[in-house]
Each structure stands twice: as structure tokens, then as C-alpha cells.
Design a protein around this motif. Structure first.
Motif, short mmCIF file in Angstrom:
data_model
loop_
_atom_site.label_atom_id
_atom_site.label_comp_id
_atom_site.label_asym_id
_atom_site.label_seq_id
_atom_site.Cartn_x
_atom_site.Cartn_y
_atom_site.Cartn_z
N LYS A 12 0.84 -1.20 0.00
CA LYS A 12 0.00 0.00 0.00
C LYS A 12 0.88 1.26 0.00
N TYR A 13 1.95 1.24 0.76
CA TYR A 13 2.89 2.37 0.81
C TYR A 13 3.47 2.63 -0.57
N MET A 14 3.86 1.56 -1.26
CA MET A 14 4.46 1.70 -2.59
C MET A 14 3.41 2.19 -3.59
N VAL A 22 4.00 5.54 -5.80
CA VAL A 22 4.35 5.47 -7.23
C VAL A 22 3.17 5.12 -8.12
N GLY A 23 2.01 4.80 -7.54
CA GLY A 23 0.85 4.40 -8.33
C GLY A 23 0.87 2.91 -8.64
N GLY A 24 -0.14 2.45 -9.38
CA GLY A 24 -0.22 1.03 -9.72
C GLY A 24 -0.65 0.20 -8.53
N GLN A 25 -0.46 -1.13 -8.65
CA GLN A 25 -0.81 -2.01 -7.55
C GLN A 25 0.00 -3.30 -7.66
N GLY A 26 -0.02 -4.07 -6.57
CA GLY A 26 0.67 -5.35 -6.57
C GLY A 26 1.96 -5.33 -5.77
N THR A 86 6.83 -5.65 -8.94
CA THR A 86 6.06 -5.50 -10.19
C THR A 86 6.05 -4.06 -10.69
N HIS A 87 6.42 -3.11 -9.84
CA HIS A 87 6.43 -1.70 -10.26
C HIS A 87 7.64 -1.38 -11.13
N HIS A 88 8.70 -2.19 -11.02
CA HIS A 88 9.93 -1.99 -11.79
C HIS A 88 10.50 -0.58 -11.59
N LYS A 89 10.50 -0.13 -10.35
CA LYS A 89 11.10 1.15 -10.00
C LYS A 89 12.52 0.92 -9.50
#
Length: 692
Positions: A341-343, A347-351, A355-358
């Protein structure tokens, strides 16, 4: 003389492995098994002279003395072919080894093309004496001979009677009361005898690690391997279960629901008895640390038992709730979900985080407004990342290596203030020690499994425990699955997020270069999960329909197979992904077989296996094993009176699958009649199959 010395060495090694009075450690069991394998390899030509084969390139089975090289699979869907195979033609059986059912005839063309059915016009010749037998597979699973050739006629009659009883809703509904009544009337000795002649004898392999060996060897001789489970369960009241669960699920500091807390990861007395509406899974209730230590020792004994009887092909199932305080799994699960939830907020998105590839540079931009902040710098130093981006916000490797403090680890910078914010509720020093003990126990079990060449399957549990269980299991994979898959995680396909979770874990395995093992199941806690979600006011995690669950299962399996094919086509090691299709649903089994054929994965690739419970769906497991597929039975064992809760659940589960019972009863009756009419009432099973 060389042969005599070899046989003597084998007998010595076997006595070490199977010795009834032995109390050897895991390393002693390893040494004994290696001695056995070394002795067997030392005289291949001598053993071959006894078995009718002389191929020094084959490894020799310590159980049968026959080569372990497996001939090509010859699947066939032709009913006429199947009648020919089981006709018992004397001319065809004369050249075969001494087992009761005739061997399958295969031609050279069939063996060179493993996935094609044999041509009806091809000439056939018997399998060479001493070679492992392989049968064609009837994918309709309607062949009673293939299903029950491993059973005596008495065992068939017993199975039929057991299923008849399971078909009675009233008897099943009150089964535990009736079992206790029978025990009080008959006394212990007669009750044990009755159970061994009925339910216990059908669903349980034996009382201890020594008495189950004949059952394991018979399974192996018919192409089936074991997953061992010591199935002793406490028979405690609902009140006692609720009391234990509440006490062990709340920190000594109290159940403080801080800002951002998630209700599903906090205990609720209404659902404290985790057996509620669960019939197909065992439940452990925490009592104290000493009980967890005993559970660890039991799991290690299971490892030693399966290692001694299966020679590197066996599996042991474990549950993390047996190894530690459930409060710790609840808190860790909440941390994982709050981290996601913090991520997402940042940065947006979910999962999952990966999976955000940041990248770390991306995070630095999000914290740029905080300036030169020491807290942020220290936090970013511990972020786990690679060239493709961030894998984890926290150093999970330190957590599973037994030395990290949870309270100090799970802190993140507040993007607005720069102050470190704790994502985990308060944990006392004593509870920190309990967590380290739980991780130590798991490390000990997996290390023993690696030494004994046995695989570990970590069972899935309720969704409020599962994020922690999966995270810890993946870290155990990273640590121990470096050369092959030792640790397997379990994924429940009735959950809406299963496909995404499996994809995420496959990506982590690829990026961190470890072998990924997964058991796919439909799931055991569906009704309980739905009721709990509704009562506590969080989203229902379960798929809306049975068909949606089937679709999720097939979609997830297809994705795993797709990745295996990509690895094969790219010249990579396809064994880096191993999947168990653990299902009693024959449509799902057929789907898996068809998918394997379509993308060119053969049973000999040993990346897909199948599993069912002992005493259930034999018409699926045994034909698969006898056709050369990797097939397993989930083998429970334990003293009669201590496995009554397990037997009660099996009866309840069978009541819920009356369609499967109906088919199994029909096939049982067909085989019993065949044996009566052909004069084979006293048939003695003796297989010539070698598990793949």
C-alpha cells in the motif's frame, strides 16, 4: 564374490535406513542411503545378470535391482487397444518378469515418438525382461484394471464399503461421535482392529515411519511416489481452540490497531477456531515453544522416513503454523500488505513491490522534497534491488538468516516529513526471540531436507497468514534452491490474486536465479474466508464461482508451462520451474496433460507432477504413474486413535464430492466383478514400474 559383497553392503545400508530401533540423525540417514547407492552402483553387470539386462549405462534401482532408465511413454486413447493390453494373453506374458498383470506391448516406433498413440497396424514386441513397465494412458480415467492393479481384492472391497458409508450424509455428519461411541463400546484393541479393517486402513498408511515402508514400496512398484504427512491432530474443543488462538495471536503489548491497520490481519474471536468450515486441511493451535520444537522433530523424522524409502523422489509436507506463534505470521502478513500500500500510494499502480519496476533512483526522486535526509539514505541502503529495479523495500535475506530485529527492520520514511514510520505493530523482545526460533526451526528442516535429498512442500493456509508464509517460503527457495528445487510453495487457486502472485514469484525466481517450485491446489478454506471477510468488512478474497476457480487454476498452470517452454526453447534449464498439479478434478488433470503435449513437455522432462490423497481418486493417480508421468500420493500416517480427527475430515470431504465417489464406486465394483468372474479373487499385486 563381488556380487555377494555388494549384496551384503546393501543389506547393511538398508538396516541403517529402515532399522526399527535406530535413532540416527539426519546426517546418518544420508550416509546410509549413499552407502546403499554406492554399493548398488559398484556391480552393475552382476546385478544385470540377475535381472536379464546388461547395460552398464543404466543406474540400478536399490529396491528392484532393475535399471532405472525409463523407456518412452506410449499414451493411447483407444479402448480396443486397452482391452488387448489386459487380455492376459499367455504368449505375450511368458517373456515378462513375474508380476500379476501382463506388461504393455510397445513397438519401436512408439518408443521413438513418446506423445503419439501406437498405430493399430504396427507390430508389437514384449518389453525386455527387467525393464520398467509403462502402460498407455486412458485419459478418460475409466480403466478399472489400471486404477486398481496395485490393490488386493480385499482392499477393493474395503474401499467400496468405505465409500458406501461416506455416501450417507447422516453417518458422515455424526462420524466423530460414532467413532468415539464405538471406541467406548469395543475397547481400545477391538476398536483399533475395526479401524485398521476400515477407514484407517483405507486412508492411512500405517502407525509410524517403520510400518509404512511396505506401503511406500508397493506404491513405488506401481509408479507412484509419496508425500509424507504425520497426521496426528489434537482433538480439542471449540472453546479450547478459541482460547489458544486468541492468546497466541495477540502481542503481549495488546492488539493495538494503529493508523493504517488492516482488520483481516488481527484475530477475531468469532473465527478463532480455524477449523470452522474446513474439512480438507489440518489445523495447528499454538500451545508453547516446546510444542513447536516437537513439531520440528516430527517433520525431520518424516524427512528421514521418506528418504529411506524413496531414494530421492519423496516429498514431505509442512505447515508454518506448526513451527511458531501465529501472532508473528499475522503481523508479518500485515507488514507485507502495508508495504504494498505504501508503494502504491507513492508510485501508483498495484501489486507486489517488484512488479512496479522502479529503481532506487526513482525512489530518490520521490523523497527529493525531504532534502539531504539521513533516515532516507539509511533506508535506501537496505533496499533490495537489481538491474531491473527494486525487488524488496526490506532486506528479507537478513530476516530468514535468523539475526534481524523485526521492530528495527520494518520502518519506512514518511514522504511528507522524512520521519521513520513503523509498519509493524509493537513486538516485545520475547516475541522477537519467538520469531527467530520459528525461522531457526524452518531453516533446520529445510537444511535436513537438502542433506537427505527430499523436497519440502510448505502448505498454504488462511489468507491472513499467507503473505508471511509465501514471503518466508520464497526466501527459503532463494537460500536453498540453488542447484535444484528443494522447497515448494503452495498456491490456492480459489483466490482472486493467485495468478498475479504466481507471476510475481516466478519473476523473483528468475531475477534472483533460483529454482522455483509450486504446488497448485484449488484450496481448503473457501467457506471460512468468505464468512470472515463479510463479518470483518474487508473485500472477499475468493473467486465468485467454481468455474472461476477452475479458470484461475488453468490460467496459472498455463502460465507456468509457457515459461517452462520459453526456457526449453531458449536453451535454459527448464528444471528451474517445477509444478505439482495437486487436484482430484480429472478435467484439470486432462487439461494439464493436453497442455504438456501441445507445448512439447514430456513426462521425462520431470517438470510437471500430479498428486492426490491416499485413498482418493486412485483411478487418476495410478494410471498416471503407470504411464510414466510423475505421480504422487499424499501419505498420512500416525497411531490409530491419534488420527481420528484426520479420518473425520476425510469422511466430510468425501461427502462433498459425491460425483467422484460415484465414479470410484463404479470402477471398484467393475474390478471386483472382473476378478470374481476370472478366478482372480486372490490376486497379489506385484508391480514392475519405476517412478520417473
Amino acid at each position: 564374490m563381488a556380487l555377494l559383497r555388494s549384496l551384503s553392503a546393501q543389506r547393511t545400508a538398508i538396516s541403517l535406513v529402515y532399522g526399527r530401533n535406530s535413532s540416527k540423525s539426519g546426517s546418518a540417514a544420508v550416509a546410509a542411503r549413499r552407502s546403499l547407492q554406492s554399493a548398488t552402483r559398484s556391480t552393475p553387470s552382476a546385478v544385470a545378470s540377475l535381472t536379464g539386462t546388461d547395460d552398464s549405462n543404466d543406474s540400478i534401482s536399490p529396491l528392484t535391482g532393475r535399471p532405472l532408465r525409463i523407456p518412452g511413454l506410449t499414451p493411447s486413447h483407444c479402448h480396443g487397444q486397452r482391452r488387448f493390453l489386459h487380455s492376459g494373453d499367455k504368449a505375450s506374458t511368458a517373456a515378462q518378469p513375474a508380476y500379476a498383470e501382463p506388461a504393455v506391448k510397445t513397438d519401436q516406433k512408439t518408443q521413438s515418438n513418446q506423445c503419439s498413440p501406437p498405430s493399430s497396424s504396427s507390430s508389437s514386441s514384449p518389453s525386455p525382461a527387467g525393464s520398467p513397465q509403462r502402460d498407455p494412458l486412458d485419459v478418460s480415467f475409466n480403466d478399472p484394471i489400471a486404477a486398481f492393479k496395485s490393490k488386493t481384492t480385499w482392499e477393493l472391497v474395503r474401499a467400496y464399503l468405505v465409500y458406501m458409508i461416506c455416501s450417507s450424509e447422516k453417518l458422515v455428519e455424526h462420524n466423530m461421535t460414532l467413532l468415539k461411541l464405538a471406541r467406548s463400546i469395543l475397547g481400545t484393541k477391538l476398536f483399533v482392529l475395526l479401524m485398521k479393517s476400515s477407514f484407517y486402513g483405507h486412508f492411512v498408511a500405517g502407525e509410524n515411519r517403520h510400518t509404512i515402508v511396505p506401503a511406500l514400496e508397493r506404491l513405488r512398484s506401481f509408479g507412484v511416489k509419496p508425500i509424507l504427512d504425520y497426521s496426528v491432530e489434537e482433538d480439542i474443543s471449540q472453546e479450547e481452540a478459541e482460547k489458544r488462538e486468541v492468546e497466541s495471536s495477540v502481542s503481549s503489548a495488546g492488539d493495538c490497531k494503529e493508523e493504517g491497520a488492516m482488520p483481516q490481519y488481527h484475530v477475531d474471536k468469532s473465527f478463532a477456531d480455524r477449523r470452522y468450515k474446513v474439512s480438507s486441511a489440518r489445523t495447528y493451535f499454538y500451545l508453547n515453544e516446546a510444542t513447536c520444537e516437537r513439531n520440528m522433530e516430527i517433520f525431520i523424522k518424516c524427512l528421514e522416513a521418506v528418504s529411506g524409502a524413496t531414494f530421492g523422489t519423496g516429498i514431505t509436507a509442512i505447515k508454518l503454523t506448526a513451527l511458531g506463534r501465529p501472532q508473528l505470521l499475522l503481523q508479518l502478513s500485515e507488514v507485507i500488505m502495508r508495504t504494498r500500500k505504501y508503494m502504491e500510494d507513492m508510485v501508483g499502480g498495484q501489486g507486489n513491490v517488484l512488479t512496479h519496476h522502479k529503481t532506487i533512483k526513482d525512489l530518490e526522486k520521490y523523497y527529493a522534497s525531504l532534502g539531504d535526509n539521513k533516515n532516507v539514505k539509511d533506508f535506501l541502503k537496505n533496499v533490495t534491488s537489481d538491474k531491473e529495479g527494486i525487488l524488496h523495500l526490506f532486506p528479507w535475506s537478513g530476516i530468514v538468516d535468523e539475526d534481524s530485529q523485526l521492530s528495527d527492520t520494518f520502518r519506512v520514511p514518511d514522504p511528507q516529513t522524512g520521519q521513520m514510520r513503523r509498519l509493524i505493530s509493537q513486538i516485545s523482545p520475547k516475541e522477537e526471540e519467538m520469531f527467530r526460533n520459528m525461522i531457526r526451526r524452518l531453516n533446520t528442516i529445510v537444511r535436513a531436507a537438502a542433506e537427505l535429498d527430499v523436497r519440502i512442500m510448505v502448505d498454504a493456509e488462511q489468507t491472513y497468514f499467507q503473505p508471511a508464509i509465501s514471503r518466508i517460503t520464497l526466501e527459503m527457495m532463494r537460500k536453498f534452491n540453488k542447484d535444484k528445487a528443494i522447497v515448494f510453495n503452495t498456491y490456492q487457486c480459489y483466490l482472486r490474486e493467485t495468478f498475479r502472485e504466481v507471476g510475481t514469484d516466478l519473476e523473483q525466481a528468475k531475477r534472483q536465479n533460483f529454482y522455483f517450485g509450486a504446488k497448485l491446489v484449488r484450496g481448503a478454506y473457501m467457506e471460512q474466508e468468505r464468512a470472515r471477510a463479510q463479518a470483518l468488512g474487508y473485500p472477499d478474497p475468493v473467486n465468485p464461482t467454481f468455474d472461476a476457480t477452475t479458470e484461475m487454476y488453468h490460467k496459472t498452470l498455463s502460465e507456468c508451462l509457457r515459461r517452462i517452454k520459453l526456457m526449453k526453447d531458449g536453451g535454459e534449464d527448464a528444471h528451474k520451474i517445477g509444478i505439482m498439479v495437486a487436484s482430484h478434478n480429472e478435467d484439470t488433470v486432462r487439461f494439464a496433460i493436453q497442455q504438456m503435449k501441445e507445448i512439447g513437455i514430456s513426462p521425462e522432462d520431470k517438470v510437471i507432477c500430479f498428486g492426490q490423497l491416499l485413498g482418493m481418486c486412485d483411478y487418476i493417480t495410478f494410471p498416471l504413474g503407470q504411464a510414466g508421468y510423475s505421480a504422487y500420493k499424499y501419505i498420512p500416517y500416525g497411531p490409530v486413535e491419534e488420527v481420528l480427527p484426520y479420518l473425520s475430515r476425510r469422511a466430510q470431504e468425501n461427502k462433498g464430492v459425491l460425483k467422484k465417489i460415484k465414479k470410484e464406486k463404479r470402477l471398484l465394483l467393475s474390478e471386483i466383478r472382473r476378478r470374481i468372474f476370472t478366478g482372480r479373487m486372490f490376486y497379489k499385486p506385484k508391480g514392475n514400474y519405476v517412478p520417473i
